[in-house]
Motif scaffolding. Structure first.
Motif, PDB file in Angstrom:
ATOM      1  N   VAL A 284       0.849  -1.201   0.000  1.00  0.00           N
ATOM      2  CA  VAL A 284       0.000   0.000   0.000  1.00  0.00           C
ATOM      3  C   VAL A 284       0.886   1.253   0.000  1.00  0.00           C
ATOM      4  N   ASP A 285       1.965   1.217   0.782  1.00  0.00           N
ATOM      5  CA  ASP A 285       2.920   2.339   0.759  1.00  0.00           C
ATOM      6  C   ASP A 285       3.468   2.559  -0.653  1.00  0.00           C
ATOM      7  N   TRP A 286       3.876   1.455  -1.276  1.00  0.00           N
ATOM      8  CA  TRP A 286       4.450   1.549  -2.632  1.00  0.00           C
ATOM      9  C   TRP A 286       3.407   2.102  -3.610  1.00  0.00           C
ATOM     10  N   PHE A 287       2.197   1.551  -3.516  1.00  0.00           N
ATOM     11  CA  PHE A 287       1.142   1.906  -4.471  1.00  0.00           C
ATOM     12  C   PHE A 287       0.730   3.374  -4.317  1.00  0.00           C
ATOM     13  N   ALA A 288       0.606   3.805  -3.060  1.00  0.00           N
ATOM     14  CA  ALA A 288       0.178   5.184  -2.812  1.00  0.00           C
ATOM     15  C   ALA A 288       1.232   6.202  -3.259  1.00  0.00           C
ATOM     16  N   GLU A 289       2.475   5.757  -3.359  1.00  0.00           N
ATOM     17  CA  GLU A 289       3.552   6.666  -3.819  1.00  0.00           C
ATOM     18  C   GLU A 289       3.593   6.797  -5.339  1.00  0.00           C
ATOM     19  N   GLN A 290       2.917   5.915  -6.044  1.00  0.00           N
ATOM     20  CA  GLN A 290       2.984   5.952  -7.506  1.00  0.00           C
ATOM     21  C   GLN A 290       2.205   7.151  -8.041  1.00  0.00           C
ATOM     22  N   SER A 291       2.645   7.626  -9.207  1.00  0.00           N
ATOM     23  CA  SER A 291       1.867   8.666  -9.874  1.00  0.00           C
ATOM     24  C   SER A 291       0.906   7.957 -10.832  1.00  0.00           C
ATOM     25  N   GLU A 292      -0.373   8.268 -10.672  1.00  0.00           N
ATOM     26  CA  GLU A 292      -1.387   7.637 -11.529  1.00  0.00           C
ATOM     27  C   GLU A 292      -1.045   7.855 -13.005  1.00  0.00           C
ATOM     28  N   ASP A 293      -0.706   9.098 -13.355  1.00  0.00           N
ATOM     29  CA  ASP A 293      -0.447   9.428 -14.763  1.00  0.00           C
ATOM     30  C   ASP A 293       0.774   8.687 -15.281  1.00  0.00           C
ATOM     31  N   ALA A 294       1.835   8.670 -14.472  1.00  0.00           N
ATOM     32  CA  ALA A 294       3.073   8.023 -14.926  1.00  0.00           C
ATOM     33  C   ALA A 294       2.846   6.524 -15.105  1.00  0.00           C
ATOM     34  N   MET A 295       2.088   5.948 -14.166  1.00  0.00           N
ATOM     35  CA  MET A 295       1.834   4.521 -14.216  1.00  0.00           C
ATOM     36  C   MET A 295       1.036   4.170 -15.491  1.00  0.00           C
ATOM     37  N   GLN A 296      -0.045   4.920 -15.716  1.00  0.00           N
ATOM     38  CA  GLN A 296      -0.883   4.652 -16.898  1.00  0.00           C
ATOM     39  C   GLN A 296      -0.109   4.921 -18.187  1.00  0.00           C
ATOM     40  N   ALA A 297       0.738   5.950 -18.175  1.00  0.00           N
ATOM     41  CA  ALA A 297       1.527   6.282 -19.372  1.00  0.00           C
ATOM     42  C   ALA A 297       2.513   5.162 -19.677  1.00  0.00           C
ATOM     43  N   GLU A 298       3.090   4.579 -18.645  1.00  0.00           N
ATOM     44  CA  GLU A 298       4.031   3.469 -18.838  1.00  0.00           C
ATOM     45  C   GLU A 298       3.321   2.268 -19.502  1.00  0.00           C
ATOM     46  N   PHE A 299       2.098   1.970 -19.044  1.00  0.00           N
ATOM     47  CA  PHE A 299       1.365   0.835 -19.638  1.00  0.00           C
ATOM     48  C   PHE A 299       1.017   1.126 -21.106  1.00  0.00           C
ATOM     49  N   GLN A 300       0.605   2.371 -21.370  1.00  0.00           N
ATOM     50  CA  GLN A 300       0.310   2.782 -22.756  1.00  0.00           C
ATOM     51  C   GLN A 300       1.559   2.629 -23.627  1.00  0.00           C
ATOM     52  N   ALA A 301       2.701   3.049 -23.065  1.00  0.00           N
ATOM     53  CA  ALA A 301       3.955   3.004 -23.836  1.00  0.00           C
ATOM     54  C   ALA A 301       4.324   1.561 -24.176  1.00  0.00           C
ATOM     55  N   ARG A 302       4.112   0.653 -23.232  1.00  0.00           N
ATOM     56  CA  ARG A 302       4.420  -0.757 -23.516  1.00  0.00           C
ATOM     57  C   ARG A 302       3.537  -1.290 -24.638  1.00  0.00           C
ATOM     58  N   ALA A 303       2.242  -0.975 -24.545  1.00  0.00           N
ATOM     59  CA  ALA A 303       1.307  -1.455 -25.571  1.00  0.00           C
ATOM     60  C   ALA A 303       1.705  -0.891 -26.944  1.00  0.00           C
ATOM     61  N   LYS A 304       2.116   0.373 -26.962  1.00  0.00           N
ATOM     62  CA  LYS A 304       2.506   1.005 -28.237  1.00  0.00           C
ATOM     63  C   LYS A 304       3.795   0.407 -28.783  1.00  0.00           C
ATOM     64  N   ARG A 305       4.730   0.068 -27.899  1.00  0.00           N
ATOM     65  CA  ARG A 305       5.988  -0.555 -28.369  1.00  0.00           C
ATOM     66  C   ARG A 305       5.698  -1.891 -29.044  1.00  0.00           C
ATOM     67  N   ILE A 306       4.824  -2.663 -28.463  1.00  0.00           N
ATOM     68  CA  ILE A 306       4.500  -3.968 -29.060  1.00  0.00           C
ATOM     69  C   ILE A 306       3.794  -3.760 -30.397  1.00  0.00           C
ATOM     70  N   SER A 307       2.844  -2.839 -30.406  1.00  0.00           N
ATOM     71  CA  SER A 307       2.083  -2.598 -31.624  1.00  0.00           C
ATOM     72  C   SER A 307       2.986  -2.065 -32.745  1.00  0.00           C
ATOM     73  N   ALA A 308       3.942  -1.217 -32.400  1.00  0.00           N
ATOM     74  CA  ALA A 308       4.868  -0.683 -33.412  1.00  0.00           C
ATOM     75  C   ALA A 308       5.685  -1.816 -34.035  1.00  0.00           C
ATOM     76  N   HIS A 309       6.070  -2.759 -33.223  1.00  0.00           N
ATOM     77  CA  HIS A 309       6.873  -3.874 -33.712  1.00  0.00           C
ATOM     78  C   HIS A 309       6.101  -4.759 -34.692  1.00  0.00           C
ATOM     79  N   LEU A 310       4.773  -4.729 -34.588  1.00  0.00           N
ATOM     80  CA  LEU A 310       3.952  -5.624 -35.413  1.00  0.00           C
ATOM     81  C   LEU A 310       3.408  -4.924 -36.657  1.00  0.00           C
ATOM     82  N   GLN A 311       3.814  -3.672 -36.842  1.00  0.00           N
ATOM     83  CA  GLN A 311       3.175  -2.827 -37.856  1.00  0.00           C
ATOM     84  C   GLN A 311       3.182  -3.388 -39.277  1.00  0.00           C
TER      85      GLN A 311
END
Ligand SMILES: *Cc1c(COP(=O)(O)O)cnc(C)c1O
Length: 407
Positions: A284-311
């Motif tokens: 809970v300490d770790w989770f509460a310290e995370q930035s919502e935006d940074a966390m969601q942006a990181e997941f988006q970036a991973r999805a985009k990296r995979i999709s770019a590779h399959l283009q």
């Protein structure tokens, strides 16, 4: 020195000598028991699924667990201190660490049933004399976890309309239950709470898989739910066998009385060890310290990296889908023309599972209209949020390989 004293002098010297290595600061090399047992390590491109061991604890949580393992403490003192700390962090009256969200459902239900009658704790679910046992639920909120409530000997009273709901309360009603991620149901959260409170009945909300967003940790108790549970091993990345029960002080106190280490209780088999209690607090300490935006942006970036590779793959269409409630993070959904790429989504998943390294795709792969992720096409679904650094490209390369071969 007489013989006895000589013996003691000698044996304490031996003890001191044999104790020395364990006092040394260097930890013994860890044995990799997955390797020793021959258990395959997987790349988790699925998500926080229980059958895939859900999540990996972040390094600081792993370290807190290892540290907790070194010292005995008084269990009750640790449970109480952890609960008070978590209540502050989650901005609610009271909290406890349970052996997962399913345990929290049982303990919370038991709490509502016994809060006014603690003597009944020892008897339920065999002898239900004097216990209210009706739980009101929307028909569309019946789900796989019903059993966790049924363990207490309750029965469900199903409602569909607001009118049904208002009429369902009687002298046997002990609780109302809400499944936070239900895709259907006519009655919204606030109305659900308001009506229950008019009848003085507590409301439970199962939000097990519903962080992120981080703010959900307090959103539902602040909305008025009397009890809320979150799974510890899902989005919060705590120990898999831990969870949170949050809510009203009197109900959490009653839940504690139904839990281990008290032997004559429904929760005795739901023991949470010191390592998991500490691990849950650290998560809970770790989770509460995370930035919502940074966390969601990181997941988006991973999805985009995979999709770019399959283009380059002909007819392949990639889109990023974020489910509304549970698993509210970016998932990569891949569709293609099955007359051009001649392999089913399920077969792709099977090939990734059988390859080296072994990759598990999201279980919605090949399933129609699944969990807000797929429509009526035969889609591949990549859950990126539990991938470890660098694994997104391994998944991308394997997908590329398997799909190109089928053209
Ligand atoms: C995962 C889940 C649970 C069970 O959580 P555990 O922590 O594994 O016990 C209960 N309810 C819902 C809705 C879930 O998604």
């Amino acid at each position: 020195m007489d013989t006895r004293r000589k013996f003691f002098a000698k044996s304490s010297a031996v003890l001191a000598a044999s104790a020395a290595p364990s006092l040394a600061k260097t930890a013994p090399a860890a044995v990799d028991y997955y390797d020793k047992l021959g258990v395959a390590k997987i790349i988790n491109a699925a998500g926080t699924y229980t059958f895939l061991t859900a999540s990996i604890m972040p390094p600081q949580v792993q370290a807190a667990v290892a540290e907790a393992a070194k010292h005995p403490v008084r269990l009750a003192e640790l449970q109480k201190a952890a609960g008070e700390y978590l209540a502050k962090k989650c901005k609610c009256e009271a909290a406890m660490v349970t052996a997962g969200a399913a345990s929290a459902l049982t303990l919370g239900t038991a709490a509502c049933m016994t809060v006014a009658n603690p003597a009944a704790i020892q008897k339920m679910p065999v002898d239900m004399a004097g216990l209210k046992n009706e739980v009101i639920v929307q028909k569309a909120h019946r789900y796989d976890y019903d059993h966790a409530l049924l363990n207490c000997g309750i029965k469900f009273v199903e409602v569909t309309t607001m009118d049904d709901y208002q009429k369902a309360f009687n002298s046997q009603t002990v609780m109302t239950h809400f499944f936070n991620a239900a895709e259907e149901g006519n009655i919204g959260r606030e109305d659900w709470i308001r009506v229950a409170h008019q009848h003085n009945v507590p409301c439970f909300n199962d939000a097990a898989a519903d962080v992120p967003p981080i703010s959900n940790l307090w959103a539902y108790t602040q909305m008025g739910f009397d009890l809320v549970t979150f799974s510890g091993g899902k989005g919060m990345r705590g120990p898999q066998n831990a969870g949170l029960l949050l809510g009203r002080k009197d109900l959490i106190a009653a839940a504690v009385l139904n839990d281990a280490p008290i032997s004559e209780s429904i929760g005795r088999g739901m023991k949470v060890a010191k390592e998991q209690i500490v691990g849950m607090v650290a998560a809970v300490d770790w989770f509460a310290e995370q930035s919502e935006d940074a966390m969601q942006a990181e997941f988006q970036a991973r999805a985009k990296r995979i999709s770019a590779h399959l283009q380059g793959i002909s007819t392949l269409e990639a889109k990023i889908v974020v489910p509304e409630t549970a698993n509210h993070v970016a998932h990569l959904v891949l569709d293609y023309d099955h007359s051009r790429i001649k392999i089913s989504a399920r077969e792709v998943a099977q090939q990734l599972r059988q390859g080296t390294p072994c990759i598990e795709l999201n279980p919605s792969t090949g399933m129609k209209n699944a969990r807000g992720l797929t429509g009526d096409k035969d889609s591949i679904v990549v859950g990126v949020w539990m991938l470890q650094p660098g694994e997104d490209l391994i998944v991308a390369r394997r997908l590329h390989e398997v799909l190109s071969k089928a053209i």
